[in-house]
Design a protein around this motif. Sequence first.
Motif, PDB file in Angstrom:
ATOM      1  N   ARG A  29       0.845  -1.188   0.000  1.00  0.00           N
ATOM      2  CA  ARG A  29       0.000   0.000   0.000  1.00  0.00           C
ATOM      3  C   ARG A  29       0.883   1.243   0.000  1.00  0.00           C
ATOM      4  O   ARG A  29       2.053   1.184   0.355  1.00  0.00           O
ATOM      5  CB  ARG A  29      -0.957   0.016   1.191  1.00  0.00           C
ATOM      6  N   THR A  30       0.285   2.353  -0.422  1.00  0.00           N
ATOM      7  CA  THR A  30       1.006   3.624  -0.392  1.00  0.00           C
ATOM      8  C   THR A  30       1.089   4.101   1.049  1.00  0.00           C
ATOM      9  O   THR A  30       0.394   3.581   1.934  1.00  0.00           O
ATOM     10  CB  THR A  30       0.288   4.693  -1.238  1.00  0.00           C
ATOM     11  N   THR A  31       1.894   5.127   1.269  1.00  0.00           N
ATOM     12  CA  THR A  31       1.985   5.674   2.627  1.00  0.00           C
ATOM     13  C   THR A  31       0.688   6.355   3.040  1.00  0.00           C
ATOM     14  O   THR A  31       0.459   6.578   4.217  1.00  0.00           O
ATOM     15  CB  THR A  31       3.163   6.658   2.736  1.00  0.00           C
ATOM     16  N   GLU A  32      -0.175   6.655   2.055  1.00  0.00           N
ATOM     17  CA  GLU A  32      -1.493   7.230   2.369  1.00  0.00           C
ATOM     18  C   GLU A  32      -2.523   6.146   2.670  1.00  0.00           C
ATOM     19  O   GLU A  32      -3.652   6.442   3.030  1.00  0.00           O
ATOM     20  CB  GLU A  32      -2.004   8.102   1.205  1.00  0.00           C
ATOM     21  N   GLY A  33      -2.166   4.874   2.454  1.00  0.00           N
ATOM     22  CA  GLY A  33      -3.059   3.784   2.787  1.00  0.00           C
ATOM     23  C   GLY A  33      -3.743   3.103   1.612  1.00  0.00           C
ATOM     24  O   GLY A  33      -4.411   2.097   1.790  1.00  0.00           O
ATOM     25  N   SER A  34      -3.592   3.633   0.386  1.00  0.00           N
ATOM     26  CA  SER A  34      -4.217   3.007  -0.784  1.00  0.00           C
ATOM     27  C   SER A  34      -3.439   1.759  -1.184  1.00  0.00           C
ATOM     28  O   SER A  34      -2.211   1.741  -1.133  1.00  0.00           O
ATOM     29  CB  SER A  34      -4.223   3.974  -1.977  1.00  0.00           C
ATOM     30  N   PHE A  35      -4.182   0.733  -1.610  1.00  0.00           N
ATOM     31  CA  PHE A  35      -3.514  -0.488  -2.050  1.00  0.00           C
ATOM     32  C   PHE A  35      -2.856  -0.269  -3.408  1.00  0.00           C
ATOM     33  O   PHE A  35      -3.379   0.460  -4.251  1.00  0.00           O
ATOM     34  CB  PHE A  35      -4.489  -1.663  -2.107  1.00  0.00           C
ATOM     35  N   ILE A  36      -1.714  -0.902  -3.627  1.00  0.00           N
ATOM     36  CA  ILE A  36      -0.989  -0.818  -4.891  1.00  0.00           C
ATOM     37  C   ILE A  36      -1.261  -2.101  -5.658  1.00  0.00           C
ATOM     38  O   ILE A  36      -0.995  -3.199  -5.173  1.00  0.00           O
ATOM     39  CB  ILE A  36       0.523  -0.655  -4.640  1.00  0.00           C
ATOM     40  N   PHE A  37      -1.807  -1.963  -6.853  1.00  0.00           N
ATOM     41  CA  PHE A  37      -2.146  -3.140  -7.644  1.00  0.00           C
ATOM     42  C   PHE A  37      -1.101  -3.461  -8.708  1.00  0.00           C
ATOM     43  O   PHE A  37      -1.086  -4.554  -9.244  1.00  0.00           O
ATOM     44  CB  PHE A  37      -3.525  -2.961  -8.286  1.00  0.00           C
ATOM     45  N   ALA A  38      -0.227  -2.508  -9.017  1.00  0.00           N
ATOM     46  CA  ALA A  38       0.856  -2.780  -9.966  1.00  0.00           C
ATOM     47  C   ALA A  38       1.843  -3.753  -9.312  1.00  0.00           C
ATOM     48  O   ALA A  38       2.028  -3.727  -8.097  1.00  0.00           O
ATOM     49  CB  ALA A  38       1.564  -1.479 -10.338  1.00  0.00           C
ATOM     50  N   PRO A  39       2.455  -4.632 -10.085  1.00  0.00           N
ATOM     51  CA  PRO A  39       3.396  -5.581  -9.490  1.00  0.00           C
ATOM     52  C   PRO A  39       4.664  -4.882  -9.001  1.00  0.00           C
ATOM     53  O   PRO A  39       5.318  -4.171  -9.753  1.00  0.00           O
ATOM     54  CB  PRO A  39       3.710  -6.541 -10.638  1.00  0.00           C
ATOM     55  N   ILE A  40       4.981  -5.067  -7.742  1.00  0.00           N
ATOM     56  CA  ILE A  40       6.225  -4.539  -7.170  1.00  0.00           C
ATOM     57  C   ILE A  40       7.294  -5.605  -7.418  1.00  0.00           C
ATOM     58  O   ILE A  40       7.143  -6.752  -7.000  1.00  0.00           O
ATOM     59  CB  ILE A  40       6.083  -4.269  -5.659  1.00  0.00           C
ATOM     60  N   THR A  41       8.378  -5.223  -8.086  1.00  0.00           N
ATOM     61  CA  THR A  41       9.434  -6.188  -8.394  1.00  0.00           C
ATOM     62  C   THR A  41      10.649  -6.034  -7.497  1.00  0.00           C
ATOM     63  O   THR A  41      11.352  -7.002  -7.233  1.00  0.00           O
ATOM     64  CB  THR A  41       9.896  -6.062  -9.859  1.00  0.00           C
ATOM     65  N   HIS A  42      10.920  -4.801  -7.023  1.00  0.00           N
ATOM     66  CA  HIS A  42      12.095  -4.539  -6.195  1.00  0.00           C
ATOM     67  C   HIS A  42      11.743  -3.519  -5.118  1.00  0.00           C
ATOM     68  O   HIS A  42      10.805  -2.742  -5.280  1.00  0.00           O
ATOM     69  CB  HIS A  42      13.253  -3.985  -7.040  1.00  0.00           C
ATOM     70  N   TRP A  43      12.528  -3.517  -4.044  1.00  0.00           N
ATOM     71  CA  TRP A  43      12.343  -2.543  -2.982  1.00  0.00           C
ATOM     72  C   TRP A  43      13.700  -2.279  -2.333  1.00  0.00           C
ATOM     73  O   TRP A  43      14.639  -3.053  -2.498  1.00  0.00           O
ATOM     74  CB  TRP A  43      11.337  -3.027  -1.934  1.00  0.00           C
ATOM     75  N   MET A  44      13.798  -1.177  -1.628  1.00  0.00           N
ATOM     76  CA  MET A  44      15.005  -0.857  -0.870  1.00  0.00           C
ATOM     77  C   MET A  44      14.650  -0.008   0.339  1.00  0.00           C
ATOM     78  O   MET A  44      13.599   0.623   0.378  1.00  0.00           O
ATOM     79  CB  MET A  44      16.021  -0.100  -1.737  1.00  0.00           C
ATOM     80  N   HIS A  45      15.523  -0.044   1.340  1.00  0.00           N
ATOM     81  CA  HIS A  45      15.368   0.842   2.478  1.00  0.00           C
ATOM     82  C   HIS A  45      15.628   2.274   2.004  1.00  0.00           C
ATOM     83  O   HIS A  45      16.352   2.486   1.048  1.00  0.00           O
ATOM     84  CB  HIS A  45      16.359   0.487   3.590  1.00  0.00           C
ATOM     85  N   PHE A  46      15.020   3.248   2.685  1.00  0.00           N
ATOM     86  CA  PHE A  46      15.270   4.635   2.324  1.00  0.00           C
ATOM     87  C   PHE A  46      16.743   4.954   2.525  1.00  0.00           C
ATOM     88  O   PHE A  46      17.323   4.562   3.536  1.00  0.00           O
ATOM     89  CB  PHE A  46      14.439   5.581   3.192  1.00  0.00           C
ATOM     90  N   PRO A  47      17.351   5.683   1.571  1.00  0.00           N
ATOM     91  CA  PRO A  47      18.738   6.107   1.788  1.00  0.00           C
ATOM     92  C   PRO A  47      18.779   7.034   3.003  1.00  0.00           C
ATOM     93  O   PRO A  47      17.808   7.730   3.284  1.00  0.00           O
ATOM     94  CB  PRO A  47      19.086   6.893   0.521  1.00  0.00           C
ATOM     95  N   PRO A  48      19.889   7.056   3.726  1.00  0.00           N
ATOM     96  CA  PRO A  48      19.971   7.961   4.883  1.00  0.00           C
ATOM     97  C   PRO A  48      19.871   9.415   4.437  1.00  0.00           C
ATOM     98  O   PRO A  48      20.289   9.754   3.337  1.00  0.00           O
ATOM     99  CB  PRO A  48      21.341   7.639   5.481  1.00  0.00           C
ATOM    100  N   ALA A  49      19.323  10.227   5.311  1.00  0.00           N
ATOM    101  CA  ALA A  49      19.210  11.650   5.006  1.00  0.00           C
ATOM    102  C   ALA A  49      20.602  12.269   4.957  1.00  0.00           C
ATOM    103  O   ALA A  49      21.505  11.856   5.691  1.00  0.00           O
ATOM    104  CB  ALA A  49      18.388  12.342   6.090  1.00  0.00           C
ATOM    105  N   PRO A  50      20.816  13.244   4.057  1.00  0.00           N
ATOM    106  CA  PRO A  50      22.134  13.895   4.001  1.00  0.00           C
ATOM    107  C   PRO A  50      22.435  14.603   5.307  1.00  0.00           C
ATOM    108  O   PRO A  50      21.522  15.082   5.985  1.00  0.00           O
ATOM    109  CB  PRO A  50      22.009  14.880   2.852  1.00  0.00           C
ATOM    110  N   HIS A  51      23.706  14.674   5.644  1.00  0.00           N
ATOM    111  CA  HIS A  51      24.109  15.361   6.876  1.00  0.00           C
ATOM    112  C   HIS A  51      23.882  16.857   6.712  1.00  0.00           C
ATOM    113  O   HIS A  51      24.159  17.425   5.670  1.00  0.00           O
ATOM    114  CB  HIS A  51      25.576  15.086   7.192  1.00  0.00           C
ATOM    115  N   GLN A  52      23.342  17.472   7.731  1.00  0.00           N
ATOM    116  CA  GLN A  52      23.066  18.919   7.688  1.00  0.00           C
ATOM    117  C   GLN A  52      24.303  19.693   8.039  1.00  0.00           C
ATOM    118  O   GLN A  52      25.059  19.378   8.839  1.00  0.00           O
ATOM    119  CB  GLN A  52      21.942  19.250   8.661  1.00  0.00           C
TER     120      GLN A  52
END
Length: 126
Positions: A103-126
Amino acid sequence: MLVFSRKRGEKVILGNRIEVEVVDTKTGSCKLSIKAPRNIPVHRGEIQEKISSELGVPAMYEEWFAVKDRLPDDDVVVLAHSPDWTGDPVWPAVFEGESGAWRTTEGSFIFAPITHWMHFPPAPHQ
C-alpha cells in the motif's frame, strides 16, 4: 569520499562486514578480492549502472532487493519499484505481511506488481 593507497596484499575493511584486498597491481590497473556477506550485492560500476538502467532507477540507490528473494519487514516504509508505473517508477510504500499486499503511505492499495524494494537512503548530513 575517502581516498588512500594500498599495496599488494594490503586490505581495506568496510564497516566490519566487507573486506577488500589488493591482489595484484599492474600499470594502470589493480586486481581486487572482495569478501562480503551474500546479502550485499557487489558489482563493478558499469554493471551496477546497467542494472540501475534496466530497473529505471538512479545508480545512487545502493541496495535493491528483488521481491521474489526477500520482502521488507511488515509496516516499514520502503522505496518500491514497479516497471508498470509510468513517470517515476519508484514510490514510498509499505508491505503488509499478514495480507501480502503493498500500500502507499497514504493507505491506498498498490495493484501494480512490485518487483524490487530498498530501504530509504539515509538523510544527508546537515
